[in-house]
Write a protein that holds these residues in place. Structure first.
Motif, mmCIF file in Angstrom:
data_model
loop_
_atom_site.group_PDB
_atom_site.id
_atom_site.type_symbol
_atom_site.label_atom_id
_atom_site.label_comp_id
_atom_site.label_asym_id
_atom_site.label_seq_id
_atom_site.Cartn_x
_atom_site.Cartn_y
_atom_site.Cartn_z
ATOM 1 N N LYS A 25 -19.865 26.699 3.710
ATOM 2 C CA LYS A 25 -20.716 27.292 2.788
ATOM 3 C C LYS A 25 -22.305 27.687 3.441
ATOM 4 N N ASN A 26 -22.926 26.605 4.013
ATOM 5 C CA ASN A 26 -24.160 26.922 4.512
ATOM 6 C C ASN A 26 -24.585 28.070 5.523
ATOM 7 N N ALA A 27 -23.422 28.283 6.142
ATOM 8 C CA ALA A 27 -23.107 29.460 6.978
ATOM 9 C C ALA A 27 -23.096 30.900 6.012
ATOM 10 N N SER A 98 -31.225 30.935 -2.085
ATOM 11 C CA SER A 98 -31.811 32.191 -2.528
ATOM 12 C C SER A 98 -33.029 32.467 -1.794
ATOM 13 N N TYR A 99 -33.677 31.573 -1.258
ATOM 14 C CA TYR A 99 -34.832 31.809 -0.496
ATOM 15 C C TYR A 99 -34.409 32.344 1.004
ATOM 16 N N TYR A 100 -33.395 32.735 1.356
ATOM 17 C CA TYR A 100 -32.823 33.600 2.595
ATOM 18 C C TYR A 100 -32.908 35.085 2.130
ATOM 19 N N ILE A 124 -38.853 16.114 -3.711
ATOM 20 C CA ILE A 124 -39.805 17.179 -3.355
ATOM 21 C C ILE A 124 -38.904 17.953 -2.215
ATOM 22 N N ARG A 125 -38.882 19.487 -2.440
ATOM 23 C CA ARG A 125 -38.285 20.147 -1.524
ATOM 24 C C ARG A 125 -39.265 21.405 -0.980
ATOM 25 N N PRO A 126 -40.205 20.992 -0.152
ATOM 26 C CA PRO A 126 -41.242 22.012 0.189
ATOM 27 C C PRO A 126 -40.573 23.286 0.843
ATOM 28 N N ILE A 127 -41.369 24.352 0.897
ATOM 29 C CA ILE A 127 -40.963 25.242 1.672
ATOM 30 C C ILE A 127 -42.073 25.751 2.512
ATOM 31 N N ASP A 128 -43.010 24.985 2.877
ATOM 32 C CA ASP A 128 -44.215 25.269 3.457
ATOM 33 C C ASP A 128 -43.967 25.769 5.108
ATOM 34 N N GLN A 129 -42.851 25.101 5.739
ATOM 35 C CA GLN A 129 -42.482 25.771 7.045
ATOM 36 C C GLN A 129 -42.170 26.907 6.959
ATOM 37 N N HIS A 130 -41.256 27.450 6.021
ATOM 38 C CA HIS A 130 -40.902 28.848 5.800
ATOM 39 C C HIS A 130 -42.228 29.791 5.901
ATOM 40 N N VAL A 166 -38.449 19.302 11.502
ATOM 41 C CA VAL A 166 -36.955 20.255 11.841
ATOM 42 C C VAL A 166 -36.332 20.708 10.465
ATOM 43 N N SER A 167 -36.363 22.030 10.139
ATOM 44 C CA SER A 167 -35.932 22.478 8.725
ATOM 45 C C SER A 167 -34.904 23.402 9.016
ATOM 46 N N VAL A 168 -33.509 23.384 8.693
ATOM 47 C CA VAL A 168 -32.602 24.313 8.778
ATOM 48 C C VAL A 168 -33.006 25.637 7.943
ATOM 49 N N GLY A 169 -33.624 25.571 6.660
ATOM 50 C CA GLY A 169 -33.875 26.563 5.967
ATOM 51 C C GLY A 169 -35.046 27.442 6.654
ATOM 52 N N ALA A 170 -35.945 26.767 7.070
ATOM 53 C CA ALA A 170 -37.052 27.486 7.834
ATOM 54 C C ALA A 170 -36.697 28.183 8.961
ATOM 55 N N THR A 308 -26.737 14.358 6.701
ATOM 56 C CA THR A 308 -27.317 13.922 5.497
ATOM 57 C C THR A 308 -26.187 14.389 4.346
ATOM 58 N N ASP A 309 -25.482 15.420 4.661
ATOM 59 C CA ASP A 309 -24.578 16.005 3.556
ATOM 60 C C ASP A 309 -23.232 15.266 3.804
ATOM 61 N N LEU A 310 -23.150 14.414 4.438
ATOM 62 C CA LEU A 310 -21.947 13.467 4.583
ATOM 63 C C LEU A 310 -22.288 12.104 4.205
ATOM 64 N N GLY A 330 -32.460 9.761 6.602
ATOM 65 C CA GLY A 330 -33.759 10.197 7.570
ATOM 66 C C GLY A 330 -34.239 11.628 7.132
ATOM 67 N N VAL A 331 -33.360 12.402 6.244
ATOM 68 C CA VAL A 331 -33.845 13.663 6.100
ATOM 69 C C VAL A 331 -34.492 13.996 4.457
ATOM 70 N N TRP A 332 -33.741 13.453 3.481
ATOM 71 C CA TRP A 332 -34.367 13.489 2.178
ATOM 72 C C TRP A 332 -35.075 12.137 1.561
ATOM 73 N N ASP A 333 -36.121 12.210 0.723
ATOM 74 C CA ASP A 333 -36.566 11.270 0.201
ATOM 75 C C ASP A 333 -35.944 10.520 -0.979
ATOM 76 N N LEU A 374 -23.836 18.238 -5.391
ATOM 77 C CA LEU A 374 -22.721 18.621 -4.869
ATOM 78 C C LEU A 374 -22.306 17.388 -3.942
ATOM 79 N N ARG A 375 -22.755 16.842 -2.823
ATOM 80 C CA ARG A 375 -22.145 16.130 -2.104
ATOM 81 C C ARG A 375 -21.859 14.522 -2.637
ATOM 82 N N ALA A 376 -22.879 14.127 -3.560
ATOM 83 C CA ALA A 376 -22.550 13.092 -4.393
ATOM 84 C C ALA A 376 -21.312 13.195 -5.174
HETATM 85 C C1 EPZ Z 1 -30.297 22.709 4.367
HETATM 86 O O1 EPZ Z 1 -31.121 22.570 3.218
HETATM 87 C C2 EPZ Z 1 -28.812 22.638 3.639
HETATM 88 N N1 EPZ Z 1 -28.667 23.450 2.577
HETATM 89 C C3 EPZ Z 1 -28.782 21.042 2.989
HETATM 90 O O2 EPZ Z 1 -27.237 21.240 2.397
HETATM 91 C C4 EPZ Z 1 -28.941 20.073 3.817
HETATM 92 O O3 EPZ Z 1 -29.148 18.868 3.258
HETATM 93 C C5 EPZ Z 1 -30.140 20.149 4.832
HETATM 94 O O4 EPZ Z 1 -30.187 21.681 5.332
HETATM 95 C C6 EPZ Z 1 -30.347 19.358 5.873
HETATM 96 O O5 EPZ Z 1 -29.126 19.581 6.857
HETATM 97 C C7 EPZ Z 1 -28.365 24.798 2.810
HETATM 98 O O6 EPZ Z 1 -28.287 25.076 4.158
HETATM 99 C C8 EPZ Z 1 -28.340 25.942 1.935
HETATM 100 P P1 EPZ Z 1 -34.205 21.454 5.352
HETATM 101 P P2 EPZ Z 1 -32.842 23.093 3.369
HETATM 102 O O7 EPZ Z 1 -35.193 22.427 5.513
HETATM 103 O O8 EPZ Z 1 -32.592 24.081 4.487
HETATM 104 C C9 EPZ Z 1 -38.256 19.020 4.770
HETATM 105 C C10 EPZ Z 1 -25.675 20.608 0.705
HETATM 106 O O9 EPZ Z 1 -25.314 19.782 0.329
HETATM 107 N N2 EPZ Z 1 -39.016 20.262 4.853
HETATM 108 O O10 EPZ Z 1 -33.489 21.197 6.773
HETATM 109 O O11 EPZ Z 1 -33.323 23.189 2.315
HETATM 110 C C11 EPZ Z 1 -37.552 18.776 3.662
HETATM 111 O O12 EPZ Z 1 -38.295 18.346 2.692
HETATM 112 C C12 EPZ Z 1 -27.284 20.978 0.887
HETATM 113 O O13 EPZ Z 1 -24.889 21.797 1.324
HETATM 114 C C13 EPZ Z 1 -40.219 20.482 4.933
HETATM 115 O O14 EPZ Z 1 -41.090 19.477 4.814
HETATM 116 O O15 EPZ Z 1 -33.149 21.682 4.275
HETATM 117 C C14 EPZ Z 1 -36.417 17.633 4.346
HETATM 118 O O16 EPZ Z 1 -36.993 16.619 4.147
HETATM 119 C C15 EPZ Z 1 -28.066 20.000 0.241
HETATM 120 N N3 EPZ Z 1 -40.843 21.943 4.620
HETATM 121 C C16 EPZ Z 1 -36.304 18.376 5.757
HETATM 122 O O17 EPZ Z 1 -37.597 19.249 6.104
HETATM 123 C C17 EPZ Z 1 -40.096 23.012 4.781
HETATM 124 O O18 EPZ Z 1 -40.596 23.845 4.786
HETATM 125 C C18 EPZ Z 1 -35.001 19.225 6.014
HETATM 126 O O19 EPZ Z 1 -35.095 19.983 5.237
HETATM 127 C C19 EPZ Z 1 -38.850 22.908 4.779
HETATM 128 C C20 EPZ Z 1 -38.070 21.525 4.815
#
Ligand code: EPZ
Length: 431
Positions: A25-27, A98-100, A124-130, A166-170, A308-310, A330-333, A374-376
């Protein structure tokens, strides 16, 4: 599938047999918007049939892409005639990825207007790093929380981008824009998840010049001509991990096929620590837990840490392991909301912020529970499979976002699970 569907599970039966894992999915949700950069025709294979993918394909069509399904897992996407236009909140609120579209449209058109993304609620799910990454590439960003994100750049210029977290999305978003920036971009403290590598491989196949994906430094020589290509998405390591945990938790014996076992090393190590047997065949693994398993201590973290997704699925397993276990998120609040559902089933778990302490119980009992996300949701299925009696899982739309044919795959493993739609009203007994 209907909104309001529930899963009805008659638990207590070990899973046996084999299950084939779908595309990641996430790819997929990164690769599909990345086709925007091709300005041509891409054929993408091993696309999972899940609702997040369907939404992403609908957004691409809304932007003017021609999308043709060649078979249920193979799509031809022609982005030649795409127009840059605002992606409204009705669409973006349906999925985080959708942010991609921001990175991809910024790369292709030099501008993007995309409403704030939705997705699972973990606090909170910030996008500041993006946004910091886009700005370092020379873009101007206008953004207010929950509003349209507007980004423009006269010219994207390669730069050094250091992520504070470390941010996957960013990492993915900045890669998408940087392939169209002039000169060299160096991303430091990059995410190393398998889907980051998969996206980089796809972009390289389109003509990009990316090195180092899968390490914490990614180098991108931008502005290379990009064209359409054929690409096959990697298997979903989280879906695979979910079935591995379900096999162990039910004391079953399951072969999980179409995986890259290297992607699952942290889970395999932890299952073995618990006394679960895992045989590694490279592109398959076999999980069996004939005997009671022991507890363990888990801390989630970016790849190659425990995903974290497991975490919710593993918490279910640990809730019936012998002795004391702990899970540190260690990833989400805020990713322990689902624990309340497990307490209803008799689990003994206490949560303090991002830490959960678990005293293993002999068994879980059935209950009416729901998927918080989803994972819950996947974890609730495992809890239902483990529990004696009939468990009802509500809000399963969350699960449909990321698990292809979840009911059919579990049934093939012998699980007594069925989907029940609210209309017409039917007696909800499991078959
Ligand atoms: C991706 O989310 C996955 N989603 C998530 O999977 C997964 O839990 C997460 O990576 C961590 O592995 C997709 O790939 C679509 P992050 P993403 O940016 O990219 C902080 C699932 O169930 N952060 O790696 O949104 C953030 O708050 C989903 O499939 C900032 O501070 O996660 C978090 O603590 C749920 N600033 C940490 O980084 C930013 O700009 C990791 O978030 C971005 C993130």
């Amino acid at each position: 599938m209907h909104s309001g569907d529930i899963f009805v599970i008659q638990g207590g039966k070990p899973l046996r047999g084999s299950v084939t894992i779908s595309g990641a999915k996430n790819a997929a949700v990164a690769i599909l918007p990345a086709t925007i950069l091709a300005q041509g025709v891409c054929v993408i294979e091993n696309v999972p049939q899940i609702s997040d993918v369907q939404i992403m394909l609908e957004i691409l069509q809304y932007l003017g892409a021609e999308v043709k399904s060649l078979n249920p897992h193979k799509y031809q996407i022609d982005t030649t005639h795409l127009r840059s236009q605002t992606v409204p909140q009705e669409m973006t609120k349906l999925l985080r990825a959708s942010y991609y579209l921001i990175g991809a449209m910024l790369g292709r058109f030099g501008s993007a207007k995309v409403a704030s993304p939705g997705g699972c609620d973990f606090g909170i799910r910030p996008i500041d790093q993006h946004l910091k990454g886009f700005e370092l590439l020379g873009a101007e960003v206008s953004y207010e929380q929950n509003a349209i994100i507007e980004i423009t750049a006269d010219k994207l210029i390669g730069s050094q981008v250091y992520f504070d977290k470390v941010s996957v999305g960013a990492t993915i978003n900045v890669m998408l824009a940087a392939v169209k920036a002039e000169g060299l971009t160096v991303i430091e403290n990059a995410a190393k998840e398998p889907h980051v590598v998969d996206l980089a491989n796809f972009l390289n196949m389109m003509g990009a010049d990316i090195w180092g994906a899968g390490t914490d430094t990614i180098k991108i020589r931008g502005n290379k001509p990009m064209r359409g290509c054929d690409y096959t998405i990697i298997p979903d390591q989280i879906e695979a991990g979910t079935y591995m945990i379900a096999a162990a938790a039910t004391h079953g014996d399951v072969k999980v096929k179409n995986i890259i076992s290297k992607h699952l090393e942290s889970l395999t190590a932890k299952l073995k620590e618990c006394g679960v047997q895992v045989e590694d065949g490279g592109d398959w693994c076999k999980v069996s837990a004939p005997n009671p398993f022991a507890g363990s201590h888990i801390k989630t973290g970016p790849h190659p840490g425990f995903p974290t997704d497991l975490q919710p699925q593993m918490t279910v397993l640990l809730s019936i392991a012998s002795g004391n276990s702990s899970v540190t998120e260690g990833v989400w609040d805020n990713r322990f909301k689902y624990v309340g559902q497990l307490l209803l089933m008799g689990a003994d778990i206490s949560v303090n912020g991002q830490f959960a302490s678990i005293e293993g119980v002999d068994a879980l009992r059935s209950a009416t529970i729901h998927a918080d996300d989803l994972r819950a949701g996947a974890a609730m299925i495992i809890a239902g499979l483990v529990a004696q009696g009939v468990t009802r899982v509500e809000k399963v739309d969350h699960i449909d976002r990321g698990y292809e044919d979840v009911v059919e795959k579990f049934r093939k493993l012998g699980a007594r699970i069925k989907r029940v739609s609210p209309e017409p009203a039917r007696a909800a007994s499991a078959g």
